[in-house]
Design an enzyme around this catalytic site. Structure first.
Site, mmCIF file in Angstrom:
data_model
loop_
_atom_site.group_PDB
_atom_site.id
_atom_site.type_symbol
_atom_site.label_atom_id
_atom_site.label_comp_id
_atom_site.label_asym_id
_atom_site.label_seq_id
_atom_site.Cartn_x
_atom_site.Cartn_y
_atom_site.Cartn_z
ATOM 1 N N HIS A 1 0.837 -1.210 0.000
ATOM 2 C CA HIS A 1 0.000 0.000 0.000
ATOM 3 C C HIS A 1 0.864 1.249 0.000
ATOM 4 C CE1 HIS A 1 -3.326 2.684 1.519
ATOM 5 N NE2 HIS A 1 -2.264 3.317 2.021
ATOM 6 N N GLU A 2 1.813 1.314 0.932
ATOM 7 C CA GLU A 2 2.623 2.527 1.066
ATOM 8 C C GLU A 2 3.533 2.739 -0.137
ATOM 9 O OE1 GLU A 2 2.354 4.946 3.246
ATOM 10 O OE2 GLU A 2 0.636 3.888 4.080
ATOM 11 N N HIS B 1 1.853 4.356 -3.046
ATOM 12 C CA HIS B 1 1.792 5.826 -3.022
ATOM 13 C C HIS B 1 2.946 6.393 -3.844
ATOM 14 C CE1 HIS B 1 -1.588 6.666 -0.461
ATOM 15 N NE2 HIS B 1 -1.125 5.940 0.544
ATOM 16 N N TYR C 1 -3.854 14.944 -2.948
ATOM 17 C CA TYR C 1 -4.209 14.227 -1.721
ATOM 18 C C TYR C 1 -5.279 14.986 -0.940
ATOM 19 C CZ TYR C 1 -3.277 10.691 1.832
ATOM 20 O OH TYR C 1 -3.375 9.627 2.702
ATOM 21 N N GLU D 1 -5.674 6.934 -2.072
ATOM 22 C CA GLU D 1 -5.684 5.899 -1.035
ATOM 23 C C GLU D 1 -6.223 4.571 -1.574
ATOM 24 O OE1 GLU D 1 -4.661 5.407 2.076
ATOM 25 O OE2 GLU D 1 -3.585 7.294 1.945
ATOM 26 N N ASP E 1 -8.884 14.726 7.849
ATOM 27 C CA ASP E 1 -8.215 13.708 7.040
ATOM 28 C C ASP E 1 -8.208 14.090 5.558
ATOM 29 O OD1 ASP E 1 -6.943 11.314 6.351
ATOM 30 O OD2 ASP E 1 -8.819 10.186 6.274
ATOM 31 N N HIS F 1 -9.170 8.608 3.773
ATOM 32 C CA HIS F 1 -9.112 7.222 4.237
ATOM 33 C C HIS F 1 -10.503 6.625 4.462
ATOM 34 C CE1 HIS F 1 -4.964 8.428 5.410
ATOM 35 N NE2 HIS F 1 -4.688 7.168 5.136
#
Length: 349
Positions: free
Chosen positions: A167-168, A171, A182, A191, A264, A269
């Site tokens: 996932h990271e 990005h 974002y 995301e 957020d 998210h």
């Protein structure tokens, strides 16, 4: 693409916000420290002149170039170098898992999509483990992966779920391709794309079909006393956890539950559950290995050059439909894409 790359963490702020209000210092302490740390780094990312997607300069290779560092529970990056690409496994399980997770991500992108590392130009993959004291997160900072050890009660070691690593790192792929803003729907797409490919990386590593996959993000990360399975569920958004301390998973599965909030970055998210569910519906409708058809459609949409940085859900939906038609013609793929977006309430035509 000259915007600073966003500071992207896997544990969403709404979970940490709730924990920070707890009466027990063993609960609120790590959460408050993590929130303060993440807020500081987000601010630093906004005010620096670091480019969001510098031109790739490496040499493409079919072999990863991984280096793992140990922060020694400090917050200085990258830390002490403890493992190189050719080294044997160490006695530190976090180091070994980080090395393996970086490799699993490299493998999926190379074998399924012909992509050579994060930037498609052989970018070295760097990871730092044992970051901070009881740091309850993992993040991509635009240049490398960073893993906290968790607090041991609510969150365990962040190198445990390979999909969190995927996932990271995704990005980073987004940073070097569509560079989705974002915030709001484009941020939720940012995301969601990371959840999609994080899940596909886990499925590829385990040899799982779409029907066999659990479609959870962060399974195995929550502590043993937590009532929940993971951070998010792509199969059933809103059901990943329901716990007195963490709260209840707030993700919607369709536009009629879209959450409008200023927190957020506009709920990136939370509302990512909507495109997540659309991908799940496409993948399971087509069956087989999800990275082969559904994944190809999403990857080609992300990297094809037509997806704008400020794309909304409907923009992404229309492009996935066009991509499905281009790649596969008038068949099951385009039908699955159109039906999935319709089910989540996003127009794709």
């Amino acid at each position: 693409m000259n915007n600073p790359a966003p500071f992207c963490t896997v544990v969403p702020p709404h979970i940490l916000d709730r924990l920070a209000q707890h009466e027990d210092p063993t609960v609120y302490g790590p959460a408050r420290r993590t929130l303060e740390h993440d807020a500081q780094l987000r601010t630093q990312r906004r005010i620096t002149a670091v480019r969001g997607a510098a031109a790739p300069t490496g040499t493409p290779s079919d072999q990863p170039d991984r280096t793992i560092y140990d922060a020694g529970h400090r917050e200085t990056l990258p830390g002490t170098k403890v493992h190189s690409e050719s080294d044997r496994p160490t006695g530190d399980a976090s180091v070994n898992r980080a090395h393996a997770g970086l490799g699993a991500t490299f493998e999926l992108y190379l074998k399924a999509y012909g992509r050579h590392s994060i930037d498609d130009s052989g970018m070295p993959l760097i990871g730092t483990v044992h970051y901070g004291e009881q740091y309850d997160n993992a993040f991509w900072n635009g240049e490398q992966m960073v893993f906290g050890d968790g607090d041991g009660e609510l969150f365990l070691d962040f190198t445990l779920p390979v999909d969190v690593i995927g996932h990271e790192l995704t990005h980073g792929v987004t940073q070097f391709t569509a560079n989705l803003d974002y915030f709001g729907q484009s941020g939720a797409l940012n995301e969601s794309v990371s959840d999609v490919f994080g899940s596909l990386i886990k499925q590829y590593a385990l040899g799982q079909s779409a029907a066999q996959a659990d479609w959870l993000i962060g399974a195995g990360l929550l502590g043993p006393g937590i009532h929940g399975d993971a951070l998010r569920s792509m199969k059933a958004p809103g059901t990943a956890y329901d716990d007195p301390q963490l709260g209840k998973d707030p993700q919607p599965a369709a536009m009629d539950g879209y959450v409008r909030t200023s927190r957020d970055n506009g709920g990136v998210h939370i509302n990512s559950g909507i495109p997540n569910y659309a991908f799940y519906l496409v993948a399971t409708a087509l069956g087989g290995n999800a990275w082969e058809r559904a994944g190809r459609i999403w990857y080609a949409t992300l990297t094809g050059g037509e997806l704008g940085a400020s794309a909304q859900f409907a923009d992404f939906a229309r492009l996935t439909a066009a991509t499905a038609r281009t790649l596969f013609g008038e068949g099951d793929e385009i039908s699955a894409v159109l039906k999935a977006w319709s089910q989540v309430g996003v127009p794709a035509t």
